[in-house]
Design a protein around this motif. Structure first.
Motif, short mmCIF file in Angstrom:
data_model
loop_
_atom_site.label_atom_id
_atom_site.label_comp_id
_atom_site.label_asym_id
_atom_site.label_seq_id
_atom_site.Cartn_x
_atom_site.Cartn_y
_atom_site.Cartn_z
N LEU A 9 5.59 5.03 6.37
CA LEU A 9 5.39 4.20 5.17
C LEU A 9 6.00 4.88 3.95
CD1 LEU A 9 4.08 1.73 3.82
CD2 LEU A 9 1.97 3.07 3.64
N TRP A 10 5.79 6.17 3.82
CA TRP A 10 6.36 6.96 2.70
C TRP A 10 7.89 6.88 2.73
CZ3 TRP A 10 9.26 11.58 2.59
CH2 TRP A 10 9.31 12.23 1.35
N LEU A 11 8.48 6.97 3.94
CA LEU A 11 9.93 6.89 4.07
C LEU A 11 10.46 5.50 3.70
CD1 LEU A 11 10.37 8.85 7.43
CD2 LEU A 11 10.94 9.67 5.13
N ILE A 17 0.85 -1.19 0.00
CA ILE A 17 0.00 0.00 0.00
C ILE A 17 0.89 1.24 0.00
CG2 ILE A 17 -1.68 1.32 1.34
CD1 ILE A 17 -2.78 -1.34 2.34
N ARG A 18 0.63 2.13 -0.96
CA ARG A 18 1.42 3.37 -1.08
C ARG A 18 0.60 4.56 -0.58
NH1 ARG A 18 6.09 3.33 -4.05
NH2 ARG A 18 6.65 1.31 -4.99
N PRO A 19 1.22 5.37 0.28
CA PRO A 19 0.47 6.51 0.84
C PRO A 19 0.21 7.58 -0.21
CG PRO A 19 2.77 6.62 1.49
CD PRO A 19 2.60 5.31 0.78
N ASN A 20 -0.94 8.24 -0.08
CA ASN A 20 -1.31 9.31 -1.01
C ASN A 20 -1.96 10.45 -0.24
OD1 ASN A 20 -4.00 8.45 -0.50
ND2 ASN A 20 -3.86 6.97 -2.17
N PHE A 21 -2.58 11.37 -0.95
CA PHE A 21 -3.21 12.55 -0.34
C PHE A 21 -4.21 12.14 0.73
CE2 PHE A 21 -6.65 15.61 -0.07
CZ PHE A 21 -5.97 16.81 0.13
N TYR A 22 -5.01 11.13 0.44
CA TYR A 22 -6.02 10.67 1.41
C TYR A 22 -5.37 10.26 2.73
CZ TYR A 22 -9.17 7.46 3.78
OH TYR A 22 -9.92 6.83 4.73
N HIS A 23 -4.28 9.48 2.66
CA HIS A 23 -3.65 8.98 3.87
C HIS A 23 -3.01 10.09 4.70
CE1 HIS A 23 -3.40 5.31 1.16
NE2 HIS A 23 -4.17 4.93 2.15
N PHE A 24 -2.43 11.09 4.03
CA PHE A 24 -1.73 12.16 4.75
C PHE A 24 -2.68 13.21 5.33
CE2 PHE A 24 2.10 10.89 2.20
CZ PHE A 24 2.87 10.54 3.29
N ARG A 80 10.98 5.15 0.08
CA ARG A 80 12.09 5.96 -0.42
C ARG A 80 13.41 5.59 0.22
NH1 ARG A 80 7.55 7.70 -1.28
NH2 ARG A 80 7.02 9.12 -3.00
N LYS A 81 13.41 4.52 1.01
CA LYS A 81 14.62 4.01 1.67
C LYS A 81 15.30 5.08 2.51
CE LYS A 81 13.87 0.32 -0.81
NZ LYS A 81 13.21 -0.87 -0.20
N ILE A 82 14.46 5.87 3.19
CA ILE A 82 14.97 6.94 4.06
C ILE A 82 14.62 6.58 5.49
CG2 ILE A 82 14.85 9.40 4.63
CD1 ILE A 82 13.86 9.91 1.79
#
Length: 249
Positions: free
Chosen positions: A241-243, A192-199, A246-248
């Motif tokens: 999840l976003w990080l 699951i990839r975060p988007n506008f809705y999740h943030f 992006r491997k951050i």
């Protein structure tokens, strides 16, 4: 009467150990799965006759499932050390499991935050399976907010337990941080990839639902703080999840 094993996963719970052990004195054995406590948790527990097994923490379901494997008896009590079991609740547990009609029991929860009982916001309606027969029940494998799955008859106990999960703000916030990390890991495993809705929408709807929709504002300042910190934990779940993607760190 069936024999009982009381289980708990622990980390730095020295102030709760004695009360916990005394309240579960009717159990035939008590086992702690300790995640390398740095305070006197282990020493106090061993003095009181508790079996302590050290295990590095990975997630809640794994830790609890490992604990069940150590139990000698079929009937399991799985309370946290910040949950209070009254003598009346203890007597009810013993009475109900002796009837052999059920494989597990729900117990309702009185939740305290910053020294105040929270009566709104949805926090007051929580119930969970804390008493069960391990031959018919298992944890569902969720990394956080793990639940018991059972294929038998489930009862509901009349007695309620008191949950004093708040020690201080840093402790409570650290606990929410752990939940956010494990929830982010679960979502990552599901691709699951975060988007506008999740943030934006998801955290806002959570706050509005808890604070307004479920009348959390009636609990005063404590109700606002509780809703706010949990809302931030929801936002942080998707930030982590976003990080990850992006491997951050």
């Amino acid at each position: 009467m069936p024999k009982i094993t009381a289980l708990a996963i622990t980390l730095n719970e020295e102030e709760n150990v004695k009360r916990y052990v005394q309240s579960l004195s009717f159990a035939d054995e008590i086992i702690f799965i300790d995640s390398n406590s740095t305070d006197a948790t282990v020493a106090i527990a061993k003095e009181l006759g508790v079996t302590v097994i050290q295990r590095n923490f990975d997630d809640f379901s794994s830790q609890r499932s490992f604990a069940i494997q150590q139990a000698k008896n079929d009937w399991i009590l799985f309370f946290d050390l910040d949950e209070t079991i009254s003598p009346e609740l203890g007597k009810e547990i013993v009475s109900m499991i002796s009837q052999n009609d059920f494989t597990s029991f729900y117990i309702k929860n009185d939740f305290f935050f910053m020294g105040k009982q929270i009566k709104h916001g949805g926090w007051q309606s929580k119930k969970s399976i804390k008493v069960f027969n391990k031959n018919f029940c298992k944890y569902n494998g969720d990394l956080v907010h793990e639940n018991i799955e059972t294929n038998g008859k489930i009862g509901v106990l009349k007695g309620r337990m008191a949950h004093h999960g708040y020690k201080n703000f840093d402790h409570y916030n650290n606990k929410l941080n752990l939940y956010s990390k494990l929830e982010a890991k679960t979502l990552y495993q599901k691709n699951i990839r975060p988007n506008f809705y999740h943030f934006f929408i998801r955290p806002m709807s959570f706050f509005m639902g808890r604070y307004l929709g479920r009348f959390g504002f009636l609990d005063g300042k404590e109700g606002f703080i509780l809703s706010y910190v949990h809302t931030f934990a929801v936002f942080k779940r998707y930030l982590l999840l976003w990080l990850m993607y992006r491997k951050i760190e």
